[in-house]
Write an enzyme that holds these catalytic residues in place. Sequence first.
Site, PDB file in Angstrom:
ATOM      1  N   ARG A 163       0.818  -1.213   0.000  1.00  7.45           N
ATOM      2  CA  ARG A 163       0.000   0.000   0.000  1.00  7.45           C
ATOM      3  C   ARG A 163       0.849   1.261   0.000  1.00  7.45           C
ATOM      4  O   ARG A 163       0.522   2.239  -0.666  1.00  7.45           O
ATOM      5  CB  ARG A 163      -0.923  -0.011   1.224  1.00  7.45           C
ATOM      6  CG  ARG A 163      -1.736   1.264   1.428  1.00  7.45           C
ATOM      7  CD  ARG A 163      -2.900   1.016   2.347  1.00  7.45           C
ATOM      8  NE  ARG A 163      -3.832   0.084   1.727  1.00  7.45           N
ATOM      9  CZ  ARG A 163      -4.689  -0.680   2.402  1.00  7.45           C
ATOM     10  NH1 ARG A 163      -4.715  -0.643   3.729  1.00  7.45           N
ATOM     11  NH2 ARG A 163      -5.513  -1.483   1.757  1.00  7.45           N
ATOM     12  N   TYR A 164       1.904   1.257   0.761  1.00 10.37           N
ATOM     13  CA  TYR A 164       2.783   2.423   0.863  1.00 10.37           C
ATOM     14  C   TYR A 164       4.019   2.208  -0.007  1.00 10.37           C
ATOM     15  O   TYR A 164       4.451   1.070  -0.205  1.00 10.37           O
ATOM     16  CB  TYR A 164       3.198   2.641   2.318  1.00 10.37           C
ATOM     17  CG  TYR A 164       2.042   2.852   3.268  1.00 10.37           C
ATOM     18  CD1 TYR A 164       1.417   4.092   3.364  1.00 10.37           C
ATOM     19  CD2 TYR A 164       1.583   1.809   4.069  1.00 10.37           C
ATOM     20  CE1 TYR A 164       0.361   4.296   4.243  1.00 10.37           C
ATOM     21  CE2 TYR A 164       0.525   1.996   4.951  1.00 10.37           C
ATOM     22  CZ  TYR A 164      -0.081   3.240   5.029  1.00 10.37           C
ATOM     23  OH  TYR A 164      -1.124   3.429   5.901  1.00 10.37           O
ATOM     24  N   ARG A 167       7.214   0.189   1.825  1.00 10.33           N
ATOM     25  CA  ARG A 167       7.044  -0.903   2.780  1.00 10.33           C
ATOM     26  C   ARG A 167       5.879  -1.801   2.372  1.00 10.33           C
ATOM     27  O   ARG A 167       4.953  -1.366   1.701  1.00 10.33           O
ATOM     28  CB  ARG A 167       6.840  -0.382   4.195  1.00 10.33           C
ATOM     29  CG  ARG A 167       5.744   0.662   4.341  1.00 10.33           C
ATOM     30  CD  ARG A 167       6.007   1.488   5.607  1.00 10.33           C
ATOM     31  NE  ARG A 167       4.971   2.456   5.895  1.00 10.33           N
ATOM     32  CZ  ARG A 167       4.912   3.666   5.335  1.00 10.33           C
ATOM     33  NH1 ARG A 167       5.822   4.017   4.423  1.00 10.33           N
ATOM     34  NH2 ARG A 167       3.961   4.506   5.668  1.00 10.33           N
ATOM     35  N   CYS A 176      -3.675 -17.743  14.907  1.00  8.34           N
ATOM     36  CA  CYS A 176      -3.387 -16.963  16.116  1.00  8.34           C
ATOM     37  C   CYS A 176      -3.532 -17.868  17.333  1.00  8.34           C
ATOM     38  O   CYS A 176      -4.291 -18.839  17.310  1.00  8.34           O
ATOM     39  CB  CYS A 176      -4.355 -15.787  16.266  1.00  8.34           C
ATOM     40  SG  CYS A 176      -4.112 -14.459  15.067  1.00  8.34           S
ATOM     41  N   CYS A 180      -8.858 -12.151  18.749  1.00  8.59           N
ATOM     42  CA  CYS A 180      -9.553 -10.944  19.207  1.00  8.59           C
ATOM     43  C   CYS A 180     -10.863 -10.829  18.442  1.00  8.59           C
ATOM     44  O   CYS A 180     -10.889 -10.952  17.208  1.00  8.59           O
ATOM     45  CB  CYS A 180      -8.689  -9.712  18.968  1.00  8.59           C
ATOM     46  SG  CYS A 180      -7.052  -9.803  19.723  1.00  8.59           S
ATOM     47  N   CYS A 183     -11.199  -8.464  15.303  1.00 11.34           N
ATOM     48  CA  CYS A 183     -10.052  -8.620  14.411  1.00 11.34           C
ATOM     49  C   CYS A 183     -10.261  -7.956  13.044  1.00 11.34           C
ATOM     50  O   CYS A 183     -11.230  -8.246  12.334  1.00 11.34           O
ATOM     51  CB  CYS A 183      -9.765 -10.103  14.215  1.00 11.34           C
ATOM     52  SG  CYS A 183      -8.390 -10.439  13.092  1.00 11.34           S
ATOM     53  N   ARG A 185      -8.516  -8.513  10.487  1.00 15.56           N
ATOM     54  CA  ARG A 185      -8.240  -9.479   9.425  1.00 15.56           C
ATOM     55  C   ARG A 185      -9.061 -10.746   9.591  1.00 15.56           C
ATOM     56  O   ARG A 185      -8.639 -11.841   9.222  1.00 15.56           O
ATOM     57  CB  ARG A 185      -6.737  -9.788   9.411  1.00 15.56           C
ATOM     58  CG  ARG A 185      -6.157  -9.980   8.024  1.00 15.56           C
ATOM     59  CD  ARG A 185      -4.668  -9.744   7.989  1.00 15.56           C
ATOM     60  NE  ARG A 185      -4.359  -8.333   7.909  1.00 15.56           N
ATOM     61  CZ  ARG A 185      -3.476  -7.724   8.678  1.00 15.56           C
ATOM     62  NH1 ARG A 185      -2.800  -8.394   9.566  1.00 15.56           N
ATOM     63  NH2 ARG A 185      -3.255  -6.436   8.536  1.00 15.56           N
ATOM     64  N   ASP A 345     -11.881  -0.848  13.359  1.00 19.19           N
ATOM     65  CA  ASP A 345     -12.281  -0.983  11.956  1.00 19.19           C
ATOM     66  C   ASP A 345     -13.692  -1.577  11.852  1.00 19.19           C
ATOM     67  O   ASP A 345     -14.073  -2.435  12.660  1.00 19.19           O
ATOM     68  CB  ASP A 345     -11.302  -1.880  11.212  1.00 19.19           C
ATOM     69  CG  ASP A 345      -9.938  -1.236  11.061  1.00 19.19           C
ATOM     70  OD1 ASP A 345      -9.875  -0.008  10.874  1.00 19.19           O
ATOM     71  OD2 ASP A 345      -8.919  -1.962  11.149  1.00 19.19           O
ATOM     72  N   ASP A 382      -7.461   3.873  10.198  1.00 18.42           N
ATOM     73  CA  ASP A 382      -7.013   3.198   8.982  1.00 18.42           C
ATOM     74  C   ASP A 382      -8.178   3.316   8.002  1.00 18.42           C
ATOM     75  O   ASP A 382      -9.205   2.645   8.161  1.00 18.42           O
ATOM     76  CB  ASP A 382      -6.669   1.738   9.275  1.00 18.42           C
ATOM     77  CG  ASP A 382      -5.499   1.244   8.452  1.00 18.42           C
ATOM     78  OD1 ASP A 382      -5.234   1.847   7.401  1.00 18.42           O
ATOM     79  OD2 ASP A 382      -4.854   0.267   8.858  1.00 18.42           O
ATOM     80  N   LYS A 389      -3.298   4.786   7.000  1.00 22.61           N
ATOM     81  CA  LYS A 389      -3.474   5.363   8.333  1.00 22.61           C
ATOM     82  C   LYS A 389      -3.497   6.887   8.264  1.00 22.61           C
ATOM     83  O   LYS A 389      -2.591   7.509   7.711  1.00 22.61           O
ATOM     84  CB  LYS A 389      -2.364   4.891   9.260  1.00 22.61           C
ATOM     85  CG  LYS A 389      -2.335   3.390   9.461  1.00 22.61           C
ATOM     86  CD  LYS A 389      -1.152   2.984  10.337  1.00 22.61           C
ATOM     87  CE  LYS A 389      -1.060   1.470  10.448  1.00 22.61           C
ATOM     88  NZ  LYS A 389      -0.709   0.833   9.152  1.00 22.61           N
TER      89      LYS A 389
END
Length: 421
Positions: A163-164, A167, A176, A180, A183, A185, A345, A382, A389
């Site tokens: 995206r950037y 990076r 995981c 959470c 989440c 994702r 999100d 985000d 972000k």
Amino acid sequence: MKSEMTTARSTASGENAPVDSPDAPVPLMIAGQHPDQMERMSIVPAFPYDQSVTQFINQFYPTATIREWNNWSWQLKNSIRTSKQLTDILGKTEGELISSLPENHLPFQITPYFASLLSRLPGRHPLYRTVIPTTEELIMSPGEVADPLNETGDSPTRLIVHRYPDRVLFLVTGFCSAYCRYCTRSHMVAKRHKIHASTREWDRGIEYISQNKQIRDVLISGGDPLTLPDFRLEYLLSKLRAIPHVEIIRIGTKVPVVLPMRITKPLTRMLKKYHPLMMSVHFAHPDELSVETQEACNRLADAGIPLGSQTVLLKGINDEVETFKKLNQGLLKVRVRPYYIYQCDPVPGSLHFRTPVSKGLEIIQGLRGYTSGYAVPHFVIDAPGGGGKIPLLPNYVQGIGNGEVALRNYEGNTYTYPDIN
């Protein structure tokens, strides 16, 4: 079974043990397979633990030794995955839980360690809601989508999000040690039968990074990369470190919080070989800073790894200035720099977790000036759709003009600074 899936084979004693295929998150617990076999055989360095753990083990895992308890593979193998197990241990009633999750829904898993932490806290503590599925997460609200950040739209090849300009995000696993409930994702980790990326898929991602010389920073995430055994994690790090234009490698993880005994001395010795290496750790509440988690963070810091925290702003869990102040000051004591507060999100079923954006601004304003600057993170959204972000700040600049900048300080007083035209 595909090679990506964990299978089982019989040990000499006739018990089934997890087999570590190249793509499995849990290491093989049979000697003679990999260099880090001693760790997987529970011959591990002593790891500190809260004294209440002994009583917890005696009550709920009576056949386990403290050596097994401190072995991260044992923790994963014995994780809580059903509402009945959870009710038996924590006393939660069936009516509050989703007893049978829909297909491709975010899985449910809690390590015995994290269950023991919850058992130390008052009933209905906010941390319960972070990991225990309830019927609220089945309610869809306007604006909620499976991939709100449009990561798939910025994926030039599987596992890579670019995206950037300089990076990339490298999604090396969908597994995981605890899930959470908010989440970001969840669309990825919900794919229960496709969560373990193969080495071939990793190599394609590494090849993409190698061919794009503008990439200087790689964030390894998932899922949680620290659920990988040492030899697989080192494969990734060594391949990335061999790329001349990759200057920085980062790891995003929740493991020090929900599986702190994973931070073994063999792991930290291995990580030290691949500096500059940084780590972002996901904290949600100050009560996660247990004896065990503090030890994990200090071990990583002692290995020379700069640590930052990333915290999602969650309604009824951490949406108070004093909660963040206590968390962030506690993090600094174990050498973790508060880095981001994320606006939650809009993933499916997240409405009961989301706060107004104004709440995040209120928290930043309540921290700035009232605690050290190191304890004040960035508040970011985000941007949905893949905008990246975007930082948000309270309005400290009151006006610019006539050679002056009018500024408001943390107490609400106005001051002027002589500006240059």
